[in-house]
Write a protein that holds these residues in place. Structure first.
Motif, short mmCIF file in Angstrom:
data_model
loop_
_atom_site.label_atom_id
_atom_site.label_comp_id
_atom_site.label_asym_id
_atom_site.label_seq_id
_atom_site.Cartn_x
_atom_site.Cartn_y
_atom_site.Cartn_z
N ALA A 28 -8.50 17.25 -1.23
CA ALA A 28 -8.32 16.87 -2.64
C ALA A 28 -8.17 15.36 -2.78
CB ALA A 28 -7.10 17.58 -3.22
N ALA A 70 -7.87 10.80 2.53
CA ALA A 70 -7.24 9.47 2.68
C ALA A 70 -6.07 9.59 3.66
CB ALA A 70 -6.75 8.98 1.32
N GLY A 118 -10.53 6.47 3.92
CA GLY A 118 -9.82 5.32 4.47
C GLY A 118 -8.32 5.39 4.26
N ASN A 119 -7.72 4.22 4.32
CA ASN A 119 -6.27 4.15 4.16
C ASN A 119 -5.87 4.68 2.79
OD1 ASN A 119 -3.64 3.30 4.97
ND2 ASN A 119 -3.84 1.57 3.58
N ALA A 160 3.38 -1.81 8.72
CA ALA A 160 2.01 -1.28 8.64
C ALA A 160 1.15 -1.91 9.73
CB ALA A 160 1.41 -1.55 7.26
N LEU A 167 1.95 -0.27 13.02
CA LEU A 167 1.38 1.08 13.09
C LEU A 167 -0.14 1.02 13.29
CD1 LEU A 167 1.62 4.15 12.89
CD2 LEU A 167 1.68 3.94 10.39
N VAL A 227 -15.09 5.77 4.53
CA VAL A 227 -14.70 4.48 3.94
C VAL A 227 -13.66 3.80 4.84
CG1 VAL A 227 -13.76 3.35 1.86
CG2 VAL A 227 -14.99 5.52 1.61
N GLY A 228 -13.66 2.47 4.83
CA GLY A 228 -12.56 1.68 5.42
C GLY A 228 -12.36 1.94 6.90
N ILE A 229 -11.10 2.19 7.24
CA ILE A 229 -10.75 2.31 8.66
C ILE A 229 -11.44 3.48 9.35
CG2 ILE A 229 -8.63 3.63 8.19
CD1 ILE A 229 -7.43 1.90 10.58
N LEU A 260 -11.10 -5.38 -1.61
CA LEU A 260 -9.68 -4.99 -1.60
C LEU A 260 -8.77 -6.15 -1.19
CD1 LEU A 260 -10.18 -1.53 0.13
CD2 LEU A 260 -9.41 -1.89 -2.23
N GLN A 268 -8.77 -7.54 1.59
CA GLN A 268 -8.33 -7.31 2.97
C GLN A 268 -9.35 -7.86 3.97
OE1 GLN A 268 -6.63 -3.37 3.62
NE2 GLN A 268 -6.27 -3.14 1.44
N TRP A 275 -2.04 -8.27 3.44
CA TRP A 275 -1.35 -7.25 2.64
C TRP A 275 -0.28 -7.86 1.73
CZ3 TRP A 275 -1.08 -3.87 7.62
CH2 TRP A 275 -2.26 -3.12 7.73
C1 LIG Z 1 -0.85 1.80 8.65
C2 LIG Z 1 -1.72 1.20 7.63
C3 LIG Z 1 -3.08 0.92 8.18
C4 LIG Z 1 -3.98 0.38 7.13
C5 LIG Z 1 -5.36 0.19 7.65
C6 LIG Z 1 -6.22 -0.39 6.60
C7 LIG Z 1 -7.34 0.20 6.26
C8 LIG Z 1 -8.24 -0.37 5.22
C9 LIG Z 1 -9.03 0.68 4.50
O1 LIG Z 1 -9.13 1.80 4.87
S1 LIG Z 1 -9.75 0.07 3.11
C10 LIG Z 1 -10.36 1.51 2.28
C11 LIG Z 1 -9.37 2.06 1.33
N1 LIG Z 1 -10.01 3.09 0.57
C12 LIG Z 1 -10.46 2.92 -0.68
O2 LIG Z 1 -10.38 1.84 -1.25
C13 LIG Z 1 -11.05 4.13 -1.35
C14 LIG Z 1 -10.44 4.36 -2.71
N2 LIG Z 1 -11.04 5.53 -3.32
C15 LIG Z 1 -12.13 5.49 -4.12
O3 LIG Z 1 -12.70 4.45 -4.40
C16 LIG Z 1 -12.63 6.81 -4.63
O4 LIG Z 1 -11.56 7.71 -4.67
C17 LIG Z 1 -13.78 7.39 -3.75
C18 LIG Z 1 -15.05 6.53 -3.91
C19 LIG Z 1 -13.39 7.47 -2.28
C20 LIG Z 1 -14.11 8.84 -4.23
O5 LIG Z 1 -14.41 8.83 -5.62
P1 LIG Z 1 -14.57 10.23 -6.39
O6 LIG Z 1 -14.85 9.90 -7.80
O7 LIG Z 1 -15.54 11.09 -5.67
O8 LIG Z 1 -13.16 10.95 -6.24
P2 LIG Z 1 -11.76 10.53 -6.88
O9 LIG Z 1 -11.65 9.04 -7.00
O10 LIG Z 1 -11.52 11.33 -8.11
O11 LIG Z 1 -10.74 10.94 -5.71
C21 LIG Z 1 -10.12 12.22 -5.66
C22 LIG Z 1 -8.64 12.01 -5.46
O12 LIG Z 1 -8.44 11.34 -4.22
C23 LIG Z 1 -7.66 10.15 -4.41
N3 LIG Z 1 -8.09 9.15 -3.42
C24 LIG Z 1 -9.32 8.97 -2.91
N4 LIG Z 1 -9.30 7.98 -2.01
C25 LIG Z 1 -8.04 7.52 -1.96
C26 LIG Z 1 -7.40 6.49 -1.20
N5 LIG Z 1 -8.06 5.76 -0.30
N6 LIG Z 1 -6.09 6.29 -1.40
C27 LIG Z 1 -5.39 7.03 -2.27
N7 LIG Z 1 -5.94 8.05 -3.03
C28 LIG Z 1 -7.25 8.26 -2.86
C29 LIG Z 1 -8.01 9.74 -5.84
O13 LIG Z 1 -7.00 8.89 -6.33
C30 LIG Z 1 -8.04 11.09 -6.53
O14 LIG Z 1 -6.70 11.50 -6.71
P3 LIG Z 1 -6.26 12.32 -8.03
O15 LIG Z 1 -7.11 13.56 -8.03
O16 LIG Z 1 -4.81 12.57 -7.86
O17 LIG Z 1 -6.59 11.43 -9.18
#
Ligand SMILES: CCCCC/C=C/CC(=O)SCCNC(=O)CCNC(=O)[C@H](O)C(C)(C)COP(=O)(O)OP(=O)(O)OC[C@H]1O[C@@H](n2cnc3c(N)ncnc32)[C@H](O)[C@@H]1OP(=O)(O)O
Length: 359
Positions: free
Chosen positions: A124, A128, A164-165, A185, A188, A212-214, A240, A242, A340
């Motif tokens: 859901a 992430a 991703g994260n 962070a 970790l 995505v991301g990590i 982001l 980052q 960060w």
């Molecule tokens: C120890 C710490 C280490 C840190 C290491 C660092 C790593 C860096 C990275 O990983 S950077 C990448 C971070 N990720 C993002 O920026 C992705 C953010 N998400 C989106 O842009 C979109 O959600 C999507 C493109 C992945 C998917 O879009 P879609 O429209 O298909 O779906 P929804 O947006 O409706 O998503 C469904 C629910 O999931 C929640 N969600 C998705 N990704 C994340 C996320 N990365 N973090 C938190 N929540 C996320 C989204 O908020 C929806 O939740 P809801 O149903 O409660 O609204």
């Protein structure tokens, strides 16, 4: 009959005696009901967007609308009584003796046919990675490195491999504030990536959807990456505020050449599965309809190969890079620790959380 003031006071005391931490979501609910029961509907100004914790609390209280004080008192008492009952009952399943199970069901670890599979299981939220999941993946990799299986697989549940994260990881500020959050962070992240660098057996990513991301950057530390043709590979670090992690600042230029790597890591260019395969990040792409069947049949056949020969071959291929990879990981984690704490990063996260930005 609705709960009395005395029942409510007892419930407030009981919360402090709970044996298990009920988790942030429940604590937030308790907070909101407490405020509604004692002060009535939310009557204070909304905190600023970057004041994550107080804004989340305010949102929870405000969401109760015009619920009466008496009804809020009753809901609070009911919730505490359910929490007390469940913290006293024995846990339903004892963990398997030979493998410590993950702390949450967001990660599922199974071993079958010589393959240990670590499955991200938060469909859901597009799988992430929460802070707990990083800890659980570290523990799962450490256990898999010592178990009987020949091959270890990382994959996802649902339509995404991993988004991703989890960006809400950055909103749970500890007592030491942003600086302490960034410090822990980064520590970790470093431990997490080290586990992939040091993993001694064949490590395979079964990329069942967009990544995505990590979840993309660490692919350079896998031995084999199979992807569905529905997958995409996206590292939006600049968007982001980052910078790259997972040793990608070193592995990506090596795998795909410096200019292709720069387009991904600096400009966040999203690759299709076919493009990622052409650039060497993905081993092979399969049609989505037959992806699971074809990939697992192949992995089952590979898992029957002599395990020691596979381990030793992996050591020869990877060992001379290890020292370099550890140094890269340390540097990337330390740069991110600073990132960060930057306005660029905080603003990007606030935009995502307030639904203004999506990738
Ligand atoms: C120890 C710490 C280490 C840190 C290491 C660092 C790593 C860096 C990275 O990983 S950077 C990448 C971070 N990720 C993002 O920026 C992705 C953010 N998400 C989106 O842009 C979109 O959600 C999507 C493109 C992945 C998917 O879009 P879609 O429209 O298909 O779906 P929804 O947006 O409706 O998503 C469904 C629910 O999931 C929640 N969600 C998705 N990704 C994340 C996320 N990365 N973090 C938190 N929540 C996320 C989204 O908020 C929806 O939740 P809801 O149903 O409660 O609204």
């Amino acid at each position: 009959m609705l709960a009395s003031q005395k029942d409510f006071n007892n419930a407030v005391s009981q919360v402090k005696l709970l044996k298990e931490d009920p988790g942030n979501e429940v604590k937030l609910k308790l907070y909101a009901l407490y405020k509604q029961a004692t002060e009535g509907p939310c009557n204070v100004p909304k905190p600023g967007m970057l004041d994550f914790i107080n804004k989340t609390k305010w949102d929870a209280w405000n969401a109760l609308g015009s619920l009466s004080k008496e009804a809020a008192r009753q809901n609070y008492v009911d919730l505490v009584s359910r929490l007390s009952a469940s913290s006293e009952s024995p846990s339903p399943e004892a963990p398997a003796a030979d493998r410590k199970q993950p702390e949450s069901d967001s990660l599922v670890v199974t071993s079958e046919d010589g393959i240990t599979t670590i499955r991200l299981n938060r469909p859901a939220k597009k799988n992430a990675l929460t802070t707990q999941m990083y800890h659980d993946i570290i523990a799962a990799l450490q256990a898999a490195s010592k178990d009987e299986s020949a091959i270890t697989v990382l994959t996802g549940s649902g339509d995404y491999y991993c988004s991703g994260n989890d960006l809400t990881n950055f909103t749970h500020l500890p007592a030491g504030g942003l600086e302490e959050m960034a410090r822990s962070a980064a520590a970790l992240l470093r431990d997490f990536v080290n586990c992939f660098i040091d993993f001694p057996k064949p490590l395979v990513a079964v990329v069942n959807g967009p990544a995505v991301g990590i979840s993309v950057t660490i692919l350079g530390l896998f031995d084999v990456v199979y992807a569905t043709d529905r997958a995409s590979f996206h590292t939006p670090f600049s968007h982001l505020g980052q910078s790259p992690e997972g040793c990608s600042s070193y592995t990506f230029p090596k795998i795909m050449g410096s200019s292709k790597a720069a387009e991904m890591l600096l400009f966040g260019k999203k690759l299709t599965a076919q493009e990622a395969c052409a650039q060497g990040l993905v081993t092979e792409v399969f049609p989505d309809g037959t992806f699971q069947k074809e990939v697992w049949a192949r992995l089952k056949a590979y898992s029957k190969l002599p395990p020691n020969a596979m381990r030793i071959s992996k050591q020869i291929i990877r060992n001379r890079e290890k020292e370099k990879l550890h140094a890269v990981n340390a540097e990337e984690s330390s740069v991110l620790r600073e990132r960060w704490q930057s306005d660029e990063c905080m603003n990007a996260i606030a935009s995502f959380l307030s639904r203004k930005a999506k990738l």
